[in-house]
Motif scaffolding. Sequence first.
Motif, mmCIF file in Angstrom:
data_model
loop_
_atom_site.group_PDB
_atom_site.id
_atom_site.type_symbol
_atom_site.label_atom_id
_atom_site.label_comp_id
_atom_site.label_asym_id
_atom_site.label_seq_id
_atom_site.Cartn_x
_atom_site.Cartn_y
_atom_site.Cartn_z
ATOM 1 N N HIS A 184 0.860 -1.197 0.000
ATOM 2 C CA HIS A 184 0.000 0.000 0.000
ATOM 3 C C HIS A 184 0.890 1.240 0.000
ATOM 4 O O HIS A 184 2.131 1.158 0.146
ATOM 5 C CB HIS A 184 -0.922 0.013 1.224
ATOM 6 N N SER A 185 0.240 2.385 -0.169
ATOM 7 C CA SER A 185 0.979 3.650 -0.200
ATOM 8 C C SER A 185 0.592 4.559 0.959
ATOM 9 O O SER A 185 0.743 5.777 0.876
ATOM 10 C CB SER A 185 0.709 4.369 -1.531
ATOM 11 N N LEU A 186 0.105 3.941 2.062
ATOM 12 C CA LEU A 186 -0.279 4.742 3.226
ATOM 13 C C LEU A 186 0.942 5.319 3.939
ATOM 14 O O LEU A 186 0.860 6.362 4.576
ATOM 15 C CB LEU A 186 -1.088 3.889 4.212
ATOM 16 N N LEU A 187 2.073 4.607 3.801
ATOM 17 C CA LEU A 187 3.266 5.008 4.548
ATOM 18 C C LEU A 187 4.032 6.106 3.829
ATOM 19 O O LEU A 187 4.378 7.129 4.417
ATOM 20 C CB LEU A 187 4.157 3.787 4.775
ATOM 21 N N TRP A 188 4.319 5.884 2.557
ATOM 22 C CA TRP A 188 5.055 6.859 1.762
ATOM 23 C C TRP A 188 4.824 6.615 0.275
ATOM 24 O O TRP A 188 4.321 5.554 -0.110
ATOM 25 C CB TRP A 188 6.554 6.814 2.087
ATOM 26 N N LEU B 290 1.922 8.067 8.244
ATOM 27 C CA LEU B 290 2.984 8.667 9.049
ATOM 28 C C LEU B 290 2.485 9.914 9.787
ATOM 29 O O LEU B 290 2.877 10.162 10.920
ATOM 30 C CB LEU B 290 4.184 9.016 8.168
ATOM 31 N N TYR B 291 1.655 10.704 9.137
ATOM 32 C CA TYR B 291 1.091 11.860 9.834
ATOM 33 C C TYR B 291 0.222 11.422 11.011
ATOM 34 O O TYR B 291 0.261 12.017 12.097
ATOM 35 C CB TYR B 291 0.270 12.718 8.872
ATOM 36 N N LEU B 292 -0.563 10.369 10.782
ATOM 37 C CA LEU B 292 -1.408 9.845 11.851
ATOM 38 C C LEU B 292 -0.547 9.323 13.002
ATOM 39 O O LEU B 292 -0.818 9.574 14.182
ATOM 40 C CB LEU B 292 -2.305 8.737 11.303
ATOM 41 N N MET B 293 0.487 8.584 12.636
ATOM 42 C CA MET B 293 1.378 8.038 13.651
ATOM 43 C C MET B 293 2.046 9.157 14.449
ATOM 44 O O MET B 293 2.115 9.123 15.681
ATOM 45 C CB MET B 293 2.447 7.167 12.995
ATOM 46 N N ALA B 294 2.551 10.174 13.726
ATOM 47 C CA ALA B 294 3.237 11.273 14.408
ATOM 48 C C ALA B 294 2.289 12.013 15.347
ATOM 49 O O ALA B 294 2.663 12.376 16.480
ATOM 50 C CB ALA B 294 3.817 12.230 13.380
ATOM 51 N N THR B 295 1.063 12.225 14.909
ATOM 52 C CA THR B 295 0.087 12.907 15.764
ATOM 53 C C THR B 295 -0.154 12.127 17.046
ATOM 54 O O THR B 295 -0.193 12.694 18.145
ATOM 55 C CB THR B 295 -1.237 13.102 15.006
ATOM 56 N N PHE B 296 -0.318 10.822 16.909
ATOM 57 C CA PHE B 296 -0.584 9.992 18.085
ATOM 58 C C PHE B 296 0.621 9.949 19.020
ATOM 59 O O PHE B 296 0.491 10.066 20.241
ATOM 60 C CB PHE B 296 -0.972 8.581 17.648
ATOM 61 N N LEU C 105 25.555 10.313 3.268
ATOM 62 C CA LEU C 105 24.762 9.285 3.940
ATOM 63 C C LEU C 105 23.677 8.772 3.017
ATOM 64 O O LEU C 105 23.179 9.491 2.142
ATOM 65 C CB LEU C 105 24.133 9.853 5.216
ATOM 66 N N SER C 106 23.274 7.538 3.268
ATOM 67 C CA SER C 106 22.205 6.926 2.483
ATOM 68 C C SER C 106 20.865 7.320 3.085
ATOM 69 O O SER C 106 20.279 6.586 3.888
ATOM 70 C CB SER C 106 22.365 5.398 2.461
ATOM 71 N N VAL C 107 20.398 8.488 2.721
ATOM 72 C CA VAL C 107 19.144 9.003 3.240
ATOM 73 C C VAL C 107 18.044 8.731 2.225
ATOM 74 O O VAL C 107 18.155 9.116 1.069
ATOM 75 C CB VAL C 107 19.235 10.513 3.522
ATOM 76 N N PRO C 108 16.961 8.068 2.659
ATOM 77 C CA PRO C 108 15.852 7.825 1.729
ATOM 78 C C PRO C 108 14.992 9.067 1.589
ATOM 79 O O PRO C 108 14.727 9.768 2.581
ATOM 80 C CB PRO C 108 15.088 6.677 2.375
ATOM 81 N N GLY C 109 14.567 9.343 0.390
ATOM 82 C CA GLY C 109 13.658 10.449 0.167
ATOM 83 C C GLY C 109 12.299 9.928 -0.243
ATOM 84 O O GLY C 109 12.197 8.988 -1.024
ATOM 85 N N TYR C 110 11.252 10.506 0.306
ATOM 86 C CA TYR C 110 9.894 10.087 -0.065
ATOM 87 C C TYR C 110 8.913 11.143 0.391
ATOM 88 O O TYR C 110 9.224 12.018 1.213
ATOM 89 C CB TYR C 110 9.547 8.725 0.538
ATOM 90 N N THR C 111 7.717 11.018 -0.135
ATOM 91 C CA THR C 111 6.626 11.897 0.294
ATOM 92 C C THR C 111 5.882 11.211 1.438
ATOM 93 O O THR C 111 5.449 10.057 1.302
ATOM 94 C CB THR C 111 5.656 12.165 -0.876
ATOM 95 N N VAL C 112 5.779 11.911 2.540
ATOM 96 C CA VAL C 112 5.136 11.326 3.724
ATOM 97 C C VAL C 112 3.660 11.056 3.445
ATOM 98 O O VAL C 112 2.930 11.930 2.955
ATOM 99 C CB VAL C 112 5.290 12.263 4.935
ATOM 100 N N GLY C 113 3.239 9.820 3.761
ATOM 101 C CA GLY C 113 1.853 9.438 3.552
ATOM 102 C C GLY C 113 0.995 9.711 4.772
ATOM 103 O O GLY C 113 1.488 10.082 5.850
ATOM 104 N N PRO C 114 -0.312 9.522 4.655
ATOM 105 C CA PRO C 114 -1.225 9.817 5.770
ATOM 106 C C PRO C 114 -0.948 8.977 7.015
ATOM 107 O O PRO C 114 -1.192 9.424 8.133
ATOM 108 C CB PRO C 114 -2.608 9.522 5.185
#
Length: 560
Positions: free
Chosen positions: A124-128, A150-156, A139-148
């Motif tokens: 699924h694409s809920l994460l990114w 992650l926003y939900l997780m961060a809020t909680f 450094l090996s930093v991954p780039g992505y668009t934050v999905g809903p």
Amino acid sequence: MVADILLGAVVAGGSVAAGVGALGLAGYLIRHRGSPGVNWFITSFLATALWCLTYGFGLLVDIYPLRAYLEAVGLVAAAWTGPLFLMFTLEYTGRSATARSWQSGVILAPPAAISGLIVTFPYHSLLWTGLGPAPVFGLSVPGYTVGPLLYLMATFVFGCTGIGALLLVETVVSYGPLYRTEATAVALSTLPPAAGVLPWLFNVGPVPQLNLGPLLFLLHIALDGYAFVGSNMFETNPTTERAAQRSAIDDLGSPTFVLDTADRVVTVNDAAVDVFGLERESVLGEPLTTAADVDLEGGADHQTVSVTTDGRDRQFSVVTSPLTDPADRNVGRTVVFQEITREREREQRLDVLNRVIRHNLRNEMTVVMGHADLIEGRSDDEAVEASAETIKASGNRLLATGEKAREFEQLRGTETGTESVDVTELVQARTTELRAEFPDATVEAVLPSSPTTVETDPRVLSLVISSLLENALAHNETDDPRVVLTVELLPPGGIEITISDNGPGIEAEELAPIQKGRETSLEHTTGIGLWIVSWGVSMLGGEIEFDTDGEGTVVTLRLE
């Protein structure tokens, strides 16, 4: 280039160091496992360690999809940090009932569900979205668009962390300096990681793809380390004080009401519910006069009220105590109802019994004494005359006993007061009376030359001294009865009164009930004099000692 490498080393190395530090603190806390909140905090540190280590090592891995899985594992660990921290604060601040109730499921179910969604990110694409390499500082930093998700997780997570921090702040405010340093350090430790995560979450700053939260956990670990190692956070904790406050009301056997400043009921204990027949929820917010159907005098701290419960009148002594917050502001008061029904009934019965006995004793003994005089005057028989004298002597002793009981009863019914008493003058008055009452006895007073003023109750002291002197002479059957009263000053403002006689001494059987404070069918006194002395000394707050050897008695009374 060199600067980028150094910065990269700091970020990756710092993240790994934070993870190692979290493991170290978790290991340190094992010694305190079982203490309130410790097990949750250990688990929180393990989650923090997993997050920091996977992120730190992941910055060195540029193989995809392995790098994506390391990122997902780190996010799973991050999802648990806030809820576990909240569970810790609930137990640590004395709210273990909440931590063990269904409410804990509300806290722990979301991270469990979020974790399941994170590990299934390939489906699924809920994460990114748009996951791919976005290297920075080498450094090996991954780039992505934050999905809903992650926003939900961060809020909680932020919500749980914030609530936990507020609980610790409330502990600082409510419990004063005892837990201030520890709770403040742990509450502040939540700020650095949050400051590192927020720019990454909202894609702001010079390097928005880089999550500095794991690196800034170093400050978090430092503050927590101070709280645990430097301040012994788990050696003492607010759970003890909160439990004591709760049990002080809940476990109190007397009905207790907690009122706000408007005298509305805030809480009641089980005893109040049972005695007054209350429904706990319905009385909350109600005025006390309505909830308990009692009228209390405005500002009186102690008063007595009559309450009708279960169809009978019950007497209560009501004690009111103010409630203040840490800033010493009045926030209400506690009202405790101590039942005294049996004590009042017992006092009433005793009062009636004493009055009837004294009245009948005086009246009947007057008749007896009158007939004894009549018999003595009309008889020429020496034996009859001797019997009449014996009757009169016994009658006089009974009347004297009744009079002493009356005097003490009058004292008992009034409050003991204190005033400046000239002991020399008081003793001289008592000894003069005794010389008149016992003309064949020698009554001597040895008094100090300096003033003998003491703060005490003159009525009680006079009764005690008179009773001791009379007891010494009344039971002295020697040819030359003698009693010596000595007064000595005790610094800084007390006195010691010693009364010695040459009588037969007080029998051990007479002293035993007085020294034990009670009489039994096997141990009891033959009169009331020694009891009056003992009660009087207790009212004066003094001490008394008896020293008897069969050749006399020495009684020592000390007032300080």
